[in-house]
Design an enzyme around this catalytic site. Structure first.
Site, PDB file in Angstrom:
ATOM      1  N   LEU A  74      -6.367  -0.190  -5.616  1.00 47.00           N
ATOM      2  CA  LEU A  74      -6.632   0.441  -4.312  1.00 47.00           C
ATOM      3  C   LEU A  74      -8.136   0.595  -4.121  1.00 47.00           C
ATOM      4  CD1 LEU A  74      -3.869   3.221  -4.102  1.00 47.00           C
ATOM      5  CD2 LEU A  74      -3.988   1.120  -2.771  1.00 47.00           C
ATOM      6  N   GLY A  93       0.490   6.210  -8.075  1.00 47.80           N
ATOM      7  CA  GLY A  93      -0.463   6.884  -8.970  1.00 47.80           C
ATOM      8  C   GLY A  93      -1.709   7.382  -8.282  1.00 47.80           C
ATOM      9  N   THR A 116       0.809  -1.229   0.000  1.00 52.73           N
ATOM     10  CA  THR A 116       0.000   0.000   0.000  1.00 52.73           C
ATOM     11  C   THR A 116       0.843   1.281   0.000  1.00 52.73           C
ATOM     12  OG1 THR A 116      -1.877  -1.124   0.997  1.00 52.73           O
ATOM     13  CG2 THR A 116      -1.810   1.271   1.247  1.00 52.73           C
ATOM     14  N   HIS A 135       4.288  -7.269 -10.941  1.00 52.27           N
ATOM     15  CA  HIS A 135       3.820  -6.017 -10.345  1.00 52.27           C
ATOM     16  C   HIS A 135       2.494  -6.167  -9.603  1.00 52.27           C
ATOM     17  CE1 HIS A 135       3.497  -1.758  -9.854  1.00 52.27           C
ATOM     18  NE2 HIS A 135       2.479  -1.618 -10.675  1.00 52.27           N
ATOM     19  N   ARG A 179       1.524  -1.330 -21.670  1.00 51.71           N
ATOM     20  CA  ARG A 179       2.472  -1.978 -20.756  1.00 51.71           C
ATOM     21  C   ARG A 179       2.798  -3.430 -21.099  1.00 51.71           C
ATOM     22  NH1 ARG A 179       1.092  -1.182 -14.378  1.00 51.71           N
ATOM     23  NH2 ARG A 179       2.061   0.845 -14.246  1.00 51.71           N
ATOM     24  N   ARG A 209      -5.654  -5.727 -15.193  1.00 49.18           N
ATOM     25  CA  ARG A 209      -6.174  -4.687 -14.298  1.00 49.18           C
ATOM     26  C   ARG A 209      -6.099  -3.312 -14.947  1.00 49.18           C
ATOM     27  NH1 ARG A 209      -2.753  -1.583  -9.864  1.00 49.18           N
ATOM     28  NH2 ARG A 209      -1.242  -1.911 -11.495  1.00 49.18           N
ATOM     29  N   GLU A 229      -5.148   8.424 -16.200  1.00 52.36           N
ATOM     30  CA  GLU A 229      -4.120   7.388 -16.400  1.00 52.36           C
ATOM     31  C   GLU A 229      -4.459   6.541 -17.610  1.00 52.36           C
ATOM     32  OE1 GLU A 229      -3.701   5.197 -12.742  1.00 52.36           O
ATOM     33  OE2 GLU A 229      -2.267   6.640 -11.944  1.00 52.36           O
ATOM     34  N   HIS A 231       5.409  -5.101 -14.801  1.00 53.00           N
ATOM     35  CA  HIS A 231       5.810  -3.734 -15.138  1.00 53.00           C
ATOM     36  C   HIS A 231       7.012  -3.867 -16.064  1.00 53.00           C
ATOM     37  CE1 HIS A 231       7.345   0.330 -14.770  1.00 53.00           C
ATOM     38  NE2 HIS A 231       6.224   0.675 -14.175  1.00 53.00           N
TER      39      HIS A 231
HETATM   40  C1  LIG Z   1       5.192  -0.001  -6.771  1.00 55.21           C
HETATM   41  C2  LIG Z   1       3.700  -0.159  -6.735  1.00 55.21           C
HETATM   42  C3  LIG Z   1       2.881   0.860  -7.202  1.00 55.21           C
HETATM   43  C4  LIG Z   1       1.484   0.708  -7.180  1.00 55.21           C
HETATM   44  N1  LIG Z   1       0.691   1.750  -7.595  1.00 55.21           N
HETATM   45  C5  LIG Z   1      -0.665   1.628  -7.508  1.00 55.21           C
HETATM   46  C6  LIG Z   1      -1.514   2.729  -7.847  1.00 55.21           C
HETATM   47  O1  LIG Z   1      -1.057   3.808  -8.190  1.00 55.21           O
HETATM   48  N2  LIG Z   1      -2.862   2.542  -7.754  1.00 55.21           N
HETATM   49  C7  LIG Z   1      -3.427   1.357  -7.368  1.00 55.21           C
HETATM   50  O2  LIG Z   1      -4.653   1.240  -7.322  1.00 55.21           O
HETATM   51  N3  LIG Z   1      -2.629   0.313  -7.013  1.00 55.21           N
HETATM   52  C8  LIG Z   1      -1.282   0.418  -7.060  1.00 55.21           C
HETATM   53  N4  LIG Z   1      -0.491  -0.638  -6.686  1.00 55.21           N
HETATM   54  C9  LIG Z   1      -1.140  -1.855  -6.144  1.00 55.21           C
HETATM   55  C10 LIG Z   1      -1.626  -1.602  -4.711  1.00 55.21           C
HETATM   56  O3  LIG Z   1      -0.638  -0.874  -4.020  1.00 55.21           O
HETATM   57  C11 LIG Z   1      -1.887  -2.911  -3.972  1.00 55.21           C
HETATM   58  O4  LIG Z   1      -2.694  -3.747  -4.757  1.00 55.21           O
HETATM   59  C12 LIG Z   1      -2.593  -2.670  -2.631  1.00 55.21           C
HETATM   60  O5  LIG Z   1      -1.899  -1.711  -1.876  1.00 55.21           O
HETATM   61  C13 LIG Z   1      -2.710  -3.967  -1.842  1.00 55.21           C
HETATM   62  O6  LIG Z   1      -3.220  -3.690  -0.562  1.00 55.21           O
HETATM   63  P1  LIG Z   1      -3.548  -4.883   0.432  1.00 55.21           P
HETATM   64  O7  LIG Z   1      -4.291  -4.297   1.576  1.00 55.21           O
HETATM   65  O8  LIG Z   1      -4.210  -5.983  -0.309  1.00 55.21           O
HETATM   66  O9  LIG Z   1      -2.108  -5.452   0.876  1.00 55.21           O
HETATM   67  P2  LIG Z   1      -0.729  -4.781   1.313  1.00 55.21           P
HETATM   68  O10 LIG Z   1      -0.771  -3.314   1.331  1.00 55.21           O
HETATM   69  O11 LIG Z   1       0.343  -5.416   0.508  1.00 55.21           O
HETATM   70  O12 LIG Z   1      -0.577  -5.270   2.825  1.00 55.21           O
HETATM   71  C14 LIG Z   1      -0.370  -6.626   3.151  1.00 55.21           C
HETATM   72  C15 LIG Z   1      -0.328  -6.761   4.664  1.00 55.21           C
HETATM   73  O13 LIG Z   1      -0.419  -8.138   4.998  1.00 55.21           O
HETATM   74  C16 LIG Z   1       0.535  -8.452   5.989  1.00 55.21           C
HETATM   75  N5  LIG Z   1       0.831  -9.888   5.865  1.00 55.21           N
HETATM   76  C17 LIG Z   1       1.126 -10.596   4.748  1.00 55.21           C
HETATM   77  N6  LIG Z   1       1.286 -11.901   5.054  1.00 55.21           N
HETATM   78  C18 LIG Z   1       1.089 -12.011   6.390  1.00 55.21           C
HETATM   79  C19 LIG Z   1       1.134 -13.094   7.307  1.00 55.21           C
HETATM   80  N7  LIG Z   1       1.414 -14.354   6.926  1.00 55.21           N
HETATM   81  N8  LIG Z   1       0.894 -12.843   8.616  1.00 55.21           N
HETATM   82  C20 LIG Z   1       0.628 -11.584   9.054  1.00 55.21           C
HETATM   83  N9  LIG Z   1       0.576 -10.523   8.221  1.00 55.21           N
HETATM   84  C21 LIG Z   1       0.798 -10.731   6.909  1.00 55.21           C
HETATM   85  C22 LIG Z   1       1.691  -7.529   5.710  1.00 55.21           C
HETATM   86  O14 LIG Z   1       2.511  -7.386   6.854  1.00 55.21           O
HETATM   87  C23 LIG Z   1       0.946  -6.253   5.323  1.00 55.21           C
HETATM   88  O15 LIG Z   1       0.594  -5.557   6.499  1.00 55.21           O
HETATM   89  C24 LIG Z   1       0.904  -0.497  -6.698  1.00 55.21           C
HETATM   90  C25 LIG Z   1       1.731  -1.515  -6.227  1.00 55.21           C
HETATM   91  C26 LIG Z   1       3.116  -1.356  -6.233  1.00 55.21           C
HETATM   92  C27 LIG Z   1       3.973  -2.458  -5.708  1.00 55.21           C
END
Ligand SMILES: Cc1cc2nc3c(=O)[nH]c(=O)nc-3n(C[C@H](O)[C@H](O)[C@H](O)COP(=O)(O)OP(=O)(O)OC[C@H]3O[C@@H](n4cnc5c(N)ncnc54)[C@H](O)[C@@H]3O)c2cc1C
Length: 533
Positions: free
Chosen positions: A382, A50, A45, A341, A280, A376, A108, A234
Site C-alpha cells: 500500500l 493489516g 485495496t 496473494h 510465510r 515483499r 508485523e 499466502h
Molecule cells: C486479502 C489481501 C490483503 C492485503 N493486505 C495488505 C496489507 O495489509 N498491507 C499492504 O500493504 N498490502 C496488502 N495487500 C496488497 C494491497 O491490497 C494491494 O497491493 C493494493 O491494494 C493494490 O492497489 P492498486 O491500486 O494497485 O490496485 P487495486 O486496488 O487492485 O485496484 C485495481 C483497479 O483497477 C481496475 N482495473 C483492472 N483492470 C482494468 C481494466 N482492464 N479496465 C479498467 N479498470 C481496470 C479495477 O476495477 C480496480 O479499480 C493485500 C491484498 C489482499 C488481496
C-alpha cells in the site's frame, strides 16, 4: 458496434489506492477521467487488512534494512530509498483525504520496529472509502464504472512511420459493459493502475478482477516487464469449490492451530523448527510439498483444541463464513491450500511510474519499481501504491505542468489523434464459444497452479511453456474472430501474463526469495539480477 472519442488531460485506468490518489492530486493540474472495470468500490485495496508501512523519525534506515532483507538481494536501492522516503508524506496526504489512522502503530512480521499505520484490521477499506468520498466530491474528476480497458493506443500503430522515436501512448480502447460499446479515450498522460494478477492461479486471495490487465496491455504496447516469477503465496486459503479466495488468517496459527495432512498427522515441524510459525514462504512450501506427496487436494488446519467459545469469540467472521460453506471449525479441521496473494513483479518502471513508453505511467501492484525485490515486506505494498501516485504527479507537474506544456508536442498529438481509427471487432457473438472460454480460463489457472506454483522445476516450466504457447494461439483466434466480451479480454490478459511469468521463471537459474526451483535450489550472488522480458 460503433466507437466514440473522449478526451481528458489525464486518463487513469484503475480505481484502487494508486489510481484514486493519483487522480485526486492530478486534478489540481487538469481534468481527470478514471475507468474502473467494475464498481469503483471493488479491487484489492479494500481487502487489505493489516496496514500501510511508513517510518517514524530516525527509523528510515531500519525500514530500508528490513525491506532489503526481505527482498533477498534483489531490491533496487534507488527505489527503496525514494519510495520509503516518501512514505511519511503519503500518510499525511491520506490523513488529509480523511483516513483516520489509529495513533498506535502496529508491528508485523519482518519489521524491526512499530511502523504499521492502520485502521483496526480494515485499513484498505478505510483508505478506499475516504478516497472515493473525495473523488465523488471533486468536479474535476469523472468516473466511468463498468468500463474495461482493452488495449493501449500507441502512435506507431496509428502512424506506421513513427519508428524513429520512443513509442508514445495516446489513449485506450475500452468496452462499456452496460452498453456493449467500445469508446476511444485519449489523454495527455495515461496512467495504468490496474492492480495485481492473482487470478492467473486457481486459488488466490485477490478479488475476481485481478487478471493482470495493465501488465498485459503495457507489454503489448512495448513496455518491458520484470520479476513476474515472484508471486507471493499466502499459506492458508480455504479449500472450497464455491469459495476460492477466503483467507484463513495467520493469527489462527499464532493461537496454536496445527497443520495436519489428510491422515491427521502434523507435518510442519519437519520443515522448520518454528513449525506453523515459520516464515510465510516456508509454510506455503511445506503445504505444497505435502499436497504433492500425498496427492491429496489440500491439507488441514486443526483448531478444534482451541475450544468452541474461543473460536466463536475471537474469529467470528471466519467461523460464520466456514459454517455457511458447511465447515464447522469447532468440530472439524479446516481444509486449506496456499493461494496467490501478491505479485512483486510487473511493468518495469521508475518509482514515479515512468515506463518505456512516453506519456504512459504504471502505478501500484501492476508496477515493478524494484522496491520488493524477490519478496515483499508486509505492508510495503500500500505504501508503494501511495508513494508512486505522489511521485508520478510531481514528475508530471515538473515536466508538463501549466505553461511549461510543450506546444509542439500538443500539436503533434492533435495530428495523431485525427489518425486514430475507431475500434473494430467482428460482430459475431456465439454464446457456446463463451463456455469454451470459461474452460480455457480454468485450463490456464490449473496449469499455472500445477506447474508454476510454489515449487518449480525446469521440466514443469518447460511443459507449462509448451502448453501456454498453444493456448495463446487459441485465445488469439477467439479474440480475432468473436465479438469483444469482458471474458475474452480477461482471458487474453491472464494467458499472456501466465506466459510472461514462465519466461521470467525460466530466466532465473537459481532459487531466490519466493521463487524456488528444485533444479536450481541455491541462491547465487552472481545471479542477483532482475529477470526482464
Ligand atoms: C486479502 C489481501 C490483503 C492485503 N493486505 C495488505 C496489507 O495489509 N498491507 C499492504 O500493504 N498490502 C496488502 N495487500 C496488497 C494491497 O491490497 C494491494 O497491493 C493494493 O491494494 C493494490 O492497489 P492498486 O491500486 O494497485 O490496485 P487495486 O486496488 O487492485 O485496484 C485495481 C483497479 O483497477 C481496475 N482495473 C483492472 N483492470 C482494468 C481494466 N482492464 N479496465 C479498467 N479498470 C481496470 C479495477 O476495477 C480496480 O479499480 C493485500 C491484498 C489482499 C488481496
Amino acid at each position: 458496434m460503433s466507437s466514440v472519442l473522449r478526451s481528458s488531460d489525464f486518463l487513469v485506468v484503475g480505481g484502487g489506492i494508486s489510481g484514486l490518489l493519483f487522480a485526486l492530486e492530478a486534478s489540481k493540474l487538469g481534468n481527470v477521467r478514471i475507468l474502473a472495470k467494475k464498481e469503483l468500490t471493488e479491487g484489492n485495496t479494500p481487502w487489505a487488512q493489516g496496514g500501510i508501512a511508513a517510518h517514524q523519525i530516525d527509523d528510515l534506515e531500519a525500514h530500508k534494512r528490513d525491506t532489503l532483507k526481505a527482498g533477498a538481494g534483489l531490491c533496487r536501492e534507488f527505489a527503496v530509498e525514494k519510495l520509503l522516503g516518501t512514505a511519511p508524506d503519503s500518510i499525511a496526504l491520506l490523513r488529509k483525504y480523511g483516513v483516520n489512522f489509529e495513533p498506535h502503530l502496529g508491528l508485523e512480521g519482518g519489521h524491526s520496529a512499530r511502523r504499521i499505520h492502520h485502521v483496526q484490521d480494515q485499513t484498505g477499506k478505510a483508505i478506499h472509502a475516504a478516497l472515493i468520498d473525495s473523488i465523488r466530491a471533486n468536479k474535476n474528476i469523472e468516473v466511468v464504472e463498468n468500463c474495461i480497458a482493452i488495449d493501449l493506443i500507441i502512435d506507431r500503430k496509428v502512424d506506421p512511420w513513427r519508428f524513429h522515436s520512443k513509442p508514445q501512448c495516446l489513449g485506450v480502447y475500452a468496452l462499456d459493459k452496460k452498453t456493449n460499446r467500445v469508446a476511444t479515450y485519449v489523454a495527455d498522460e495515461i496512467i495504468l493502475a490496474t492492480g495485481g494478477a492473482g487470478k492467473v492461479y486457481l486459488y488466490t486471495s485477490n478479488w475476481e478482477g485481478a487478471t493482470g490487465d495493465g501488465i498485459a496491455m503495457a507489454y503489448r504496447a512495448g513496455c518491458r516487464v520484470s520479476n513476474l516469477e515472484f508471486m507471493q503465496f499466502h499459506p492458508t486459503c480455504l479449500f472450497h469449490r464455491e469459495s476460492r479466495n477466503f483467507l484463513i488468517t495467520e493469527a489462527l496459527r499464532g493461537d496454536g492451530a496445527i497443520l495436519i495432512d489428510h491422515k491427521g498427522n502434523a507435518f510442519a515441524k519437519k520443515y522448520h523448527e518454528k513449525a506453523e510459525l515459520a516464515p510465510r514462504d516456508i509454510v506455503a512450501r511445506a503445504i505444497d510439498a505435502e499436497i504433492k506427496k500425498s496427492r491429496a487436494e489440500c491439507v488441514y488446519l486443526d483448531a478444534r483444541h482451541l475450544g468452541s467459545q474461543f473460536l466463536e469469540e475471537h474469529y467470528p467472521q471466519m467461523f460464520s463464513r466456514c459454517l455457511e460453506l458447511g465447515i464447522d471449525i469447532r468440530t472439524e479441521p479446516i481444509p486449506v491450500v496456499p493461494a496467490a496473494h501478491y505479485l512483486c513483479g510487473g511493468v518495469l518502471c521508475e518509482p514515479d511510474g515512468t515506463t518505456d513508453v512516453s506519456h504512459l505511467y504504471v502505478l501500484g501492484e501492476s508496477a515493478c519499481t524494484g522496491l520488493h525485490g524477490a519478496n515483499r515486506l508486509a505492508s510495503n505494498s500500500l505504501l508503494e501504491c501511495a508513494a508512486m501516485a505522489q511521485l508520478c504527479v510531481e514528475t508530471i507537474r515538473s515536466r508538463f505542468g501549466g505553461a511549461a506544456k510543450n506546444a509542439e508536442d500538443s500539436s503533434d498529438k492533435a495530428a495523431l489523434r485525427k489518425l486514430i481509427r475507431p475500434w473494430q471487432s467482428p460482430a459475431v457473438r456465439d454464446d457456446d464459444e463463451l463456455i469454451v472460454i470459461t474452460h480455457m480460463w480454468n485450463e490456464v489457472r490449473h496449469l499455472m497452479s500445477n506447474y508454476v506454483g510454489i515449487v518449480r522445476s525446469n521440466k514443469r516450466l518447460e511443459r507449462a511453456h509448451q502448453r501456454l504457447v498453444n493456448l495463446l494461439n487459441e485465445v488469439k483466434s477467439y479474440y480475432d474472430n468473436l465479438a469483444i466480451h469482458p471474458h475474452i479480454i480477461e482471458l487474453r490478459n491472464i494467458t499472456l501474463v501466465a506466459h510472461l511469468t514462465i519466461l521470467c521463471a525460466r530466466k532465473r537459474k537459481e532459487s531466490r526469495g519466493i521463487h524456488y526451483n528444485i533444479d536450481w535450489p541455491e541462491t547465487k550472488p552472481a545471479r542477483a539480477r532482475d529477470s526482464i522480458v
